[in-house]
Design a protein around this motif. Structure first.
Motif, PDB file in Angstrom:
ATOM      1  N   PHE A 111       0.743  -1.243   0.070  1.00  8.09           N
ATOM      2  CA  PHE A 111      -0.031   0.063  -0.017  1.00  8.09           C
ATOM      3  C   PHE A 111       0.710   1.088   0.024  1.00  8.09           C
ATOM      4  O   PHE A 111       0.506   2.279  -0.677  1.00  8.09           O
ATOM      5  N   TYR A 112       2.215   1.259   0.497  1.00  9.47           N
ATOM      6  CA  TYR A 112       2.946   2.599   0.619  1.00  9.47           C
ATOM      7  C   TYR A 112       3.189   2.837  -0.761  1.00  9.47           C
ATOM      8  O   TYR A 112       3.589   3.961  -0.773  1.00  9.47           O
ATOM      9  N   GLN A 113       3.321   2.076  -1.831  1.00  8.76           N
ATOM     10  CA  GLN A 113       3.373   2.547  -3.187  1.00  8.76           C
ATOM     11  C   GLN A 113       2.327   3.315  -3.734  1.00  8.76           C
ATOM     12  O   GLN A 113       2.389   4.156  -4.641  1.00  8.76           O
ATOM     13  N   GLU A 114       1.252   3.001  -3.183  1.00  9.55           N
ATOM     14  CA  GLU A 114      -0.204   3.723  -3.779  1.00  9.55           C
ATOM     15  C   GLU A 114      -0.881   4.578  -2.728  1.00  9.55           C
ATOM     16  O   GLU A 114      -2.026   4.980  -2.750  1.00  9.55           O
ATOM     17  N   LYS A 115      -0.060   4.983  -1.510  1.00 10.91           N
ATOM     18  CA  LYS A 115      -0.719   5.639  -0.278  1.00 10.91           C
ATOM     19  C   LYS A 115      -1.365   6.829  -0.669  1.00 10.91           C
ATOM     20  O   LYS A 115      -2.489   7.354  -0.004  1.00 10.91           O
ATOM     21  N   ASP A 116      -0.894   7.787  -1.768  1.00 10.64           N
ATOM     22  CA  ASP A 116      -1.215   8.917  -1.943  1.00 10.64           C
ATOM     23  C   ASP A 116      -2.584   9.144  -3.082  1.00 10.64           C
ATOM     24  O   ASP A 116      -3.271   9.931  -3.164  1.00 10.64           O
ATOM     25  N   VAL A 117      -2.695   7.739  -3.564  1.00 12.41           N
ATOM     26  CA  VAL A 117      -3.721   7.818  -4.836  1.00 12.41           C
ATOM     27  C   VAL A 117      -5.052   8.075  -4.084  1.00 12.41           C
ATOM     28  O   VAL A 117      -5.419   7.350  -3.115  1.00 12.41           O
ATOM     29  N   TYR A 118      -5.939   9.081  -4.449  1.00 17.97           N
ATOM     30  CA  TYR A 118      -7.312   9.138  -4.215  1.00 17.97           C
ATOM     31  C   TYR A 118      -7.349   9.999  -2.641  1.00 17.97           C
ATOM     32  O   TYR A 118      -8.404  10.038  -2.332  1.00 17.97           O
ATOM     33  N   LEU A 134     -16.933  13.604   7.077  1.00 17.45           N
ATOM     34  CA  LEU A 134     -17.045  13.273   8.500  1.00 17.45           C
ATOM     35  C   LEU A 134     -16.072  12.100   8.554  1.00 17.45           C
ATOM     36  O   LEU A 134     -16.388  11.430   9.733  1.00 17.45           O
ATOM     37  N   ASN A 135     -15.605  11.405   7.537  1.00 15.43           N
ATOM     38  CA  ASN A 135     -14.443  10.275   7.822  1.00 15.43           C
ATOM     39  C   ASN A 135     -13.224  10.856   8.518  1.00 15.43           C
ATOM     40  O   ASN A 135     -13.028  12.094   8.335  1.00 15.43           O
ATOM     41  N   ALA A 136     -12.433  10.101   8.604  1.00 13.80           N
ATOM     42  CA  ALA A 136     -11.054  10.222   9.187  1.00 13.80           C
ATOM     43  C   ALA A 136     -10.163  10.893   8.162  1.00 13.80           C
ATOM     44  O   ALA A 136     -10.172  10.501   6.814  1.00 13.80           O
ATOM     45  N   PHE A 137      -9.603  12.091   8.556  1.00 17.81           N
ATOM     46  CA  PHE A 137      -8.335  12.481   7.694  1.00 17.81           C
ATOM     47  C   PHE A 137      -7.245  13.164   8.421  1.00 17.81           C
ATOM     48  O   PHE A 137      -7.664  13.546   9.716  1.00 17.81           O
ATOM     49  N   ASN A 138      -5.969  13.333   8.003  1.00 17.98           N
ATOM     50  CA  ASN A 138      -4.970  13.959   8.410  1.00 17.98           C
ATOM     51  C   ASN A 138      -4.721  15.355   8.204  1.00 17.98           C
ATOM     52  O   ASN A 138      -4.884  15.637   6.536  1.00 17.98           O
ATOM     53  N   ASN A 139      -4.267  16.361   8.648  1.00 23.58           N
ATOM     54  CA  ASN A 139      -3.978  17.501   8.223  1.00 23.58           C
ATOM     55  C   ASN A 139      -2.468  17.503   8.031  1.00 23.58           C
ATOM     56  O   ASN A 139      -1.563  17.210   8.984  1.00 23.58           O
ATOM     57  N   TRP A 151      -4.880  14.083   4.095  1.00 23.56           N
ATOM     58  CA  TRP A 151      -4.502  12.943   3.508  1.00 23.56           C
ATOM     59  C   TRP A 151      -5.722  12.217   4.283  1.00 23.56           C
ATOM     60  O   TRP A 151      -5.954  12.192   5.396  1.00 23.56           O
ATOM     61  N   LEU A 152      -6.606  11.374   3.599  1.00 26.56           N
ATOM     62  CA  LEU A 152      -7.811  10.707   3.918  1.00 26.56           C
ATOM     63  C   LEU A 152      -7.275   9.355   4.560  1.00 26.56           C
ATOM     64  O   LEU A 152      -6.562   8.471   4.047  1.00 26.56           O
ATOM     65  N   SER A 153      -7.549   9.264   5.907  1.00 31.45           N
ATOM     66  CA  SER A 153      -6.736   8.231   6.740  1.00 31.45           C
ATOM     67  C   SER A 153      -7.579   6.905   7.123  1.00 31.45           C
ATOM     68  O   SER A 153      -7.263   6.264   7.761  1.00 31.45           O
ATOM     69  N   SER A 154      -8.771   7.015   6.639  1.00 31.27           N
ATOM     70  CA  SER A 154      -9.564   5.777   6.716  1.00 31.27           C
ATOM     71  C   SER A 154      -8.936   4.575   6.157  1.00 31.27           C
ATOM     72  O   SER A 154      -8.118   4.747   5.362  1.00 31.27           O
ATOM     73  N   ASP A 155      -9.221   3.316   6.862  1.00 24.17           N
ATOM     74  CA  ASP A 155      -8.770   2.056   6.139  1.00 24.17           C
ATOM     75  C   ASP A 155      -8.978   1.749   4.623  1.00 24.17           C
ATOM     76  O   ASP A 155      -8.214   1.303   4.083  1.00 24.17           O
ATOM     77  N   GLN A 156     -10.507   2.158   4.521  1.00 22.66           N
ATOM     78  CA  GLN A 156     -10.813   2.063   3.271  1.00 22.66           C
ATOM     79  C   GLN A 156     -11.477   3.171   2.839  1.00 22.66           C
ATOM     80  O   GLN A 156     -12.346   3.793   3.695  1.00 22.66           O
ATOM     81  N   LEU A 157     -11.436   3.821   1.743  1.00 26.64           N
ATOM     82  CA  LEU A 157     -12.590   5.053   1.300  1.00 26.64           C
ATOM     83  C   LEU A 157     -13.910   4.374   1.400  1.00 26.64           C
ATOM     84  O   LEU A 157     -14.257   3.349   1.033  1.00 26.64           O
ATOM     85  N   ASP A 158     -14.808   5.186   1.809  1.00 22.73           N
ATOM     86  CA  ASP A 158     -16.248   4.832   1.718  1.00 22.73           C
ATOM     87  C   ASP A 158     -16.762   4.868   0.282  1.00 22.73           C
ATOM     88  O   ASP A 158     -16.087   5.374  -0.552  1.00 22.73           O
ATOM     89  N   ILE A 159     -17.704   4.180   0.194  1.00 19.87           N
ATOM     90  CA  ILE A 159     -18.514   4.002  -1.215  1.00 19.87           C
ATOM     91  C   ILE A 159     -18.601   5.140  -1.926  1.00 19.87           C
ATOM     92  O   ILE A 159     -18.224   5.600  -3.050  1.00 19.87           O
ATOM     93  N   ASN A 160     -19.050   6.219  -1.330  1.00 23.01           N
ATOM     94  CA  ASN A 160     -19.542   7.482  -1.995  1.00 23.01           C
ATOM     95  C   ASN A 160     -18.230   8.086  -2.557  1.00 23.01           C
ATOM     96  O   ASN A 160     -18.165   8.579  -3.688  1.00 23.01           O
ATOM     97  N   THR A 161     -17.308   7.999  -1.845  1.00 23.44           N
ATOM     98  CA  THR A 161     -16.189   8.809  -2.209  1.00 23.44           C
ATOM     99  C   THR A 161     -15.415   7.932  -3.236  1.00 23.44           C
ATOM    100  O   THR A 161     -14.677   8.529  -4.340  1.00 23.44           O
ATOM    101  N   TRP A 162     -15.348   6.727  -3.189  1.00 27.46           N
ATOM    102  CA  TRP A 162     -14.884   5.631  -4.300  1.00 27.46           C
ATOM    103  C   TRP A 162     -15.274   5.888  -5.688  1.00 27.46           C
ATOM    104  O   TRP A 162     -14.481   6.087  -6.591  1.00 27.46           O
ATOM    105  N   VAL A 163     -16.782   5.883  -5.641  1.00 31.37           N
ATOM    106  CA  VAL A 163     -17.593   5.905  -7.048  1.00 31.37           C
ATOM    107  C   VAL A 163     -17.278   7.460  -7.492  1.00 31.37           C
ATOM    108  O   VAL A 163     -16.881   7.164  -8.719  1.00 31.37           O
TER     109      VAL A 163
END
Length: 612
Positions: A350-357, A428-433, A441-453
């Protein structure tokens, strides 16, 4: 009929005057074996003191006491009062007196040599007692108008520019004064009069020292607001001096004329703002007259002038709140439709793709303008800062100035759009400043469905409402003389970031002019006016001394006081430039009364008044 009364000084034709006579009282009792040598009147840091010598020969009824035994009589800490004696009912005879010095014994010096033994006593005014009192802690307003002293708290008034004074005064140990408030959001700003009064009331009792009341202090200080004044760990004398130094005030300790109450009083004053005294030297020729001349010797030292001093006072950096639309902070070629590829729990690499989206930035330094990002030009702050005076560098977001109903900042208010900016919702999901650049940086383990779509469709956008720090400080510059002329200009730059601040919600913020029922009072502040007042006062106070004069009077004079304005009569020679320089002002800086040589030595200073 007129209410005018004219007073005339009698002409003194005698060339010799009798020596001054004083009484010395030790703990209220006459002390005939002490002989007065000198009294000095001064302000910070010397203040007033007296030197006396043990002289048993002056006391016919006493035997000779050895030097090592005299300390039993002259105990350190005993009160000592020196009173001038005069005839109160001329032409008859009746002895009257009034105090010219009051203090306590602070030290004894003993000298033994071929010429015999000599013991000298040093007495100082109440300033010596204030040096032994340490300022620390806070007296805080508690429930039911009671107070609590917190010894571990720092004694900082309006810390970091935030109000921390109680709204109402309280009574403590028989004195009514303002104390600290427990909750800063419910407090108000201290002014200098209240700070001085707090220090005097908190650390001194009514019986120790006569102090001015709060109304007198307010009139003298002009009700000026305190700016981040820290006196923690200072002694009480230093704490008072730190307050007065910012105001251009002086203070001294004087003996009280009334027999009841404290023996001394603290007096706050401004140099040359009170009474005026004449120092005259008669013109050459004619018979010498001590009625026309009270200057026997004079030594003057003049400095180079005119010089213009320019004072540049800088506060903290300006802070602005705005709403920033963020750009994608990743290489577009790494985007994919594999949902599990962009989660740390499902992709070991994941570290190789951590910034994508996940990484969204402002691009304030232009880091994402070139290949492989190609996100356009660097962000332009000119609409937010109100000028183009900024450099393109990495910054960071800070919490909003907009607050909730409890007065707390809304933090980093992040919003998301799933329809390419047509509508916005709070994220309302987790993120880091990010701390090294403006971004999140969106810090949730998995992006929520609305964000992903929305991300897959290319419709995902983010914007954040936060604060940024500009590259310009709140500043003000004032010169106390001509500039852009042949006069030399010296610039003095003073930076006071904790005292003067500027925080503003810009017109680029979504919270500008929002209805009050939705948010609290914004954390905006503009100390521009207070800064200009401070700079103007600084320029007036810091005028350079252009002349220092030492004067010996031909005879002992008791009534000169420090801070007295100095003038000369029209018949006198203008040795002090009181008449030929109407832009300068002179006052007495130090008074030394030498009882051995029977003269008074004065230190006079002359300053140019600022052209403000």
């Amino acid at each position: 009929m007129s209410n005018r009364i004219d007073f005339f000084q009698s002409t003194q034709r005698q060339l010799a005057l009798p020596s001054a006579t004083v009484w010395i009282l030790l703990d209220g009792s006459l002390c005939p074996y002490l002989e007065l040598m000198e009294i000095v009147r001064s302000s910070w840091p010397e203040f007033s003191w007296a030197r006396l010598a043990y002289n048993p020969a002056a006391y016919l009824g006493a035997g000779l006491t050895a030097a090592e035994e005299i300390e039993a009589e002259l105990i350190i800490g005993k009160s000592l009062c020196i009173r001038q004696v005069y005839n109160g009912v001329p032409p008859c005879s009746s002895v009257f007196s009034f105090p010219i010095f009051a203090g306590q014994i602070e030290g004894i010096e003993t000298k033994i040599g071929p010429s015999g033994e000599r013991v000298e006593v040093i007495a100082k005014d109440f300033s010596a007692n204030l040096k032994r009192i340490t300022v620390y802690g806070q007296r805080v307003m508690d429930l039911n108008d009671s107070t609590l002293f917190l010894a571990g708290a720092d004694t900082i008034f309006n810390e970091d520019g935030k109000a921390n004074a109680a709204v109402e005064s309280i009574e403590n140990n028989g004195k009514n004064y303002i104390v600290f408030c427990a909750e800063p959001s419910q407090g108000r700003f201290w002014n200098y009069a209240e700070v001085i009064y707090y220090l005097l009331c908190e650390y001194l009792s009514n019986s120790e020292l006569q102090t001015p009341d709060i109304e007198q202090l307010k009139k003298l200080t002009g009700g000026q607001t305190v700016r981040d004044l820290d006196v923690t760990g200072l002694n009480l004398l230093q704490a008072l001096h730190r307050c007065c130094e910012r105001l251009g005030l002086m203070f001294k300790f004087v003996p009280r004329l009334v027999p009841t109450g404290p023996a001394q009083a603290i007096v706050f004053y401004k140099n040359a703002s009170g009474r005026a005294v004449e120092l005259n030297y008669q013109a050459n020729g004619g018979q010498y007259s001590i009625s026309k001349t009270n200057v026997a010797q004079l030594h003057s030292k003049k400095d180079f002038w005119p010089i213009t001093h320019k004072y540049i006072i800088q506060g903290d950096f300006r802070v602005y709140e705005a709403t920033f639309e963020l750009i994608k902070g990743w290489d577009g070629s790494r985007e994919d439709i594999d949902y599990d590829k962009f989660s740390p729990s499902t992709n070991p690499d994941f570290y190789q793709e951590k910034d994508v989206y996940r990484k969204w930035c402002l691009n304030e330094a232009g880091d994402y303008s070139g290949i492989p990002y190609n996100r356009g030009d660097a962000f332009d702050f000119s609409k937010i800062f109100g000028s183009g005076k900024f450099i393109r560098r990495r910054r960071r977001f800070w919490p909003t100035l907009t607050t909730d109903k409890q007065g707390k900042s809304l933090g980093y208010f992040l919003q998301v759009s799933f329809d390419n900016g047509a509508h916005w919702w709070q994220y309302l999901n987790a993120f880091n400043n990010l701390l090294d650049e403006c971004g999140i940086w969106l810090s949730s383990d998995q992006l929520d469905i609305n964000t992903w779509v929305a991300a897959i469709k290319g419709m995902l956008r983010f914007r954040i409402t936060a604060s940024v720090v500009s590259d310009e400080r709140l500043s003000c510059a004032i010169a106390n003389g001509p500039v852009d002329s042949v006069t030399r200009v010296i610039e003095h730059v003073i930076t006071l970031p904790r005292q003067f601040k500027y925080r503003k919600i810009s017109n680029q913020s979504i919270f500008l002019n929002i209805p009050d029922e939705m948010v609290g009072v914004p954390d905006e502040v503009d100390d521009s006016t207070d800064l200009c007042t401070f700079v103007r006062q600084k320029a007036q106070m810091a005028s350079k001394i252009i002349e220092t004069v030492d004067i010996h009077t031909p005879y002992m004079i008791f009534d000169y006081q420090i801070g007295d304005k100095v003038t000369t009569s029209p018949e006198s020679r203008d040795l002090l430039s009181c008449r030929n320089d109407n832009r300068s002002i002179s006052w007495i800086e130090r008074v030394q009364m030498d009882f051995e040589k029977q003269y008074t030595n004065l230190k006079i200073v002359r300053k140019r008044e600022s052209q403000l």
